[in-house]
Design a protein around this motif. Structure first.
Motif, PDB file in Angstrom:
ATOM      1  N   ALA A 121       0.826  -1.213   0.000  1.00 25.17           N
ATOM      2  CA  ALA A 121       0.000   0.000   0.000  1.00 25.17           C
ATOM      3  C   ALA A 121       0.861   1.265   0.000  1.00 25.17           C
ATOM      4  O   ALA A 121       0.632   2.187  -0.792  1.00 25.17           O
ATOM      5  CB  ALA A 121      -0.905  -0.006   1.233  1.00 25.17           C
ATOM      6  N   ALA A 122       1.863   1.315   0.866  1.00 23.09           N
ATOM      7  CA  ALA A 122       2.599   2.567   1.042  1.00 23.09           C
ATOM      8  C   ALA A 122       3.514   2.867  -0.144  1.00 23.09           C
ATOM      9  O   ALA A 122       3.538   4.000  -0.649  1.00 23.09           O
ATOM     10  CB  ALA A 122       3.404   2.506   2.338  1.00 23.09           C
ATOM     11  N   ILE A 123       4.252   1.856  -0.618  1.00 20.02           N
ATOM     12  CA  ILE A 123       5.187   2.132  -1.725  1.00 20.02           C
ATOM     13  C   ILE A 123       4.409   2.558  -2.966  1.00 20.02           C
ATOM     14  O   ILE A 123       4.751   3.550  -3.619  1.00 20.02           O
ATOM     15  CB  ILE A 123       6.069   0.893  -2.032  1.00 20.02           C
ATOM     16  N   SER A 124       3.345   1.819  -3.289  1.00 23.95           N
ATOM     17  CA  SER A 124       2.611   2.152  -4.512  1.00 23.95           C
ATOM     18  C   SER A 124       1.956   3.526  -4.397  1.00 23.95           C
ATOM     19  O   SER A 124       1.953   4.306  -5.357  1.00 23.95           O
ATOM     20  CB  SER A 124       1.571   1.072  -4.836  1.00 23.95           C
ATOM     21  N   THR A 125       1.442   3.850  -3.217  1.00 20.92           N
ATOM     22  CA  THR A 125       0.757   5.144  -3.064  1.00 20.92           C
ATOM     23  C   THR A 125       1.757   6.302  -3.140  1.00 20.92           C
ATOM     24  O   THR A 125       1.517   7.295  -3.845  1.00 20.92           O
ATOM     25  CB  THR A 125      -0.012   5.183  -1.727  1.00 20.92           C
ATOM     26  N   ILE A 126       2.851   6.176  -2.437  1.00 23.41           N
ATOM     27  CA  ILE A 126       3.852   7.261  -2.460  1.00 23.41           C
ATOM     28  C   ILE A 126       4.328   7.494  -3.896  1.00 23.41           C
ATOM     29  O   ILE A 126       4.370   8.634  -4.381  1.00 23.41           O
ATOM     30  CB  ILE A 126       5.063   6.922  -1.549  1.00 23.41           C
TER      31      ILE A 126
END
Ligand code: PLP
Length: 428
Positions: A121-126
């Motif tokens: 979630a975090a890597i793709s969103t950032i």
């Protein structure tokens, strides 16, 4: 079933390649950890010593974590009751996020249902929120990070494992577009520690954002257990720190910590966070108790390091091929998928020691290994038994031994695997 043969063929492929996974049916025991009960296929039960748990500090068995979980469950119930967006955020998660933000010296933290999901979630969103972002990803990154990178629409390049010169080359090539460096502080399969300070230096020099996975380090390194970045004094120079609540902290769940704005953006845009039921409050409470306890229990970290040090030296003194690294992970190299599985089976059936074989794709073909993870609850007797058993299995299967490193000063006594320095293991 019409499509059955496709599934059959898929499973057969894994069996042919000797990487079909077989689960060992275990029942852990709070009182006797690291012992567990092994339920055999024939229905009988056997006590075994577990040497491959990622509950590195035994926090899953700790009375403070257990009573926080039981007390919270009996007060507020077993489940979260829904996603945080439509069913409210539980008090236990709010407290846990405060504790985690404080642990990492960051403004905010966000909790997910697993470390795997937090990376996705975090890597793709950032990366998607940074226009024209280039992701620079270490070649040995965990599957969850690779999935996060793939899920984003950003361009990505892979730098050679822990190779600063290659990373710098790619940073220079990228020019002044937004860049996100994603890497782990401690790689779980080889136990190597990343040059975090030097990566932070490069990131600052070339204007890149940094995202580090500290899954195998949180709870275990640094004065308060915040991980390698804390140990190396660079926590404030890393933009986003990701961790798990499932290994050193002994519960389950994952999280990211960083600037309030970045965390708010992830909270607001990540589908894997928004549309999934939150961590159950009893689990959050157990994790919170564990984080709090480990902030002050350096003695547990020291006992863990001591047990690791002694295990590594004892195995190496026995001529077993231990991969050198500076961490608590003890990879013993077999370099053959079939032999690795056979060694694991013999350890279990003949010596009642459980160590899962590590095969492709977790590691490259030809680098299969037994990944040994000592805990503060492994005693000298456990260690002596492990060395004796592994030496026996190596002989039985004809797996090559190596010369013990000269710095070990192997004397006759340690060759018998019984001369280990006195260790006093911390009582929990
Ligand atoms: N990151 C790394 C480096 C891991 O090794 C793992 C799991 O082993 C994860 C993330 C996923 O964490 P979790 O087990 O909490 O899903």
């Amino acid at each position: 079933m019409l499509y059955q043969r496709y599934f059959e063929a898929a499973v057969s492929r894994l069996k042919d390649e000797r990487r079909y996974r077989v689960f060992v049916h275990l029942e852990r025991d709070v009182e006797s950890f690291p012992l567990a009960r092994w339920h055999r296929d024939d229905g009988s039960v056997q006590d075994v010593t577990v040497w491959c748990s990622n509950d590195y500090l035994g926090m899953g068995q700790h009375p403070e974590a257990i009573s926080a979980m039981v007390e919270t469950a009996s007060r507020v119930g077993a489940g979260a009751g829904g996603t945080r967006n439509i069913s409210g955020t539980s008090h236990a998660i709010v407290e846990l996020e405060r504790e985690l933000a404080d642990l990492h010296g960051k403004e905010a933290a966000l909790v997910f249902t697993s470390g795997w999901i937090s990376n996705l979630a975090a890597i793709s969103t950032i990366a998607d929120l940074l226009p024209n972002c280039l992701i620079l990803s270490d070649a040995s990154n965990h599957n969850s990070m690779i999935e996060g990178v793939k899920r984003s629409r950003a361009e990505r390049k892979v730098f050679r494992h822990n190779d600063l010169a290659h990373l710098e080359e790619l940073l220079i090539e990228a020019g002044d577009r937004p860049k996100l460096i994603v890497f782990e502080s401690l790689y779980s399969m080889n136990g190597k520690i990343a040059p975090v300070k030097e990566i932070a230096d490069l990131a600052e020099r070339y204007g890149a954002m940094t995202y580090v996975d500290e899954v195998h380090a949180v709870g275990m390194y640094g004065p308060r257990g915040a991980g390698i970045c804390e140990r190396d004094g660079v926590m404030d120079r890393i933009d986003v720190i990701e961790g798990t609540l499932a290994k050193g902290f002994g519960a389950t769940g994952g999280y990211v910590a960083g600037d309030a704005l970045v965390i708010d953006a992830i909270r607001s845009y990540a589908g894997a966070f928004i549309f999934s039921t939150a961590l159950p409050p009893p689990v959050a409470a157990a994790a919170c108790a564990s984080v709090r306890l480990l902030k002050r229990r350096s003695d547990l970290r020291a006992a863990h390091q001591r047990a690791t040090h002694i295990t590594k030296h004892a195995l190496a003194a026995g001529g077993l091929p231990v991969l050198e690294n500076g961490s608590h992970i003890v990879p013993v190299m077999v370099r053959d998928a079939e032999l690795c599985k056979a060694a694991s089976d013999l350890l279990l059936t003949r010596h009642h020691i459980y160590i899962q074989p590590i095969n492709y794709p977790s590691v490259a073909k030809g680098s299969e290994r037994l990944r040994v993870t000592p805990t503060p609850r492994h005693t000298q007797e456990h260690i002596a038994h492990l060395v004796e058993a592994m030496v026996g299995v190596w002989h039985t299967l004809g797996i090559p031994f190596v010369e013990p490193p000269s710095h070990l000063h192997v004397d006759e006594k340690s060759k018998e695997h019984c001369a280990y320095p006195e260790i006093k293991l911390a009582a929990q």
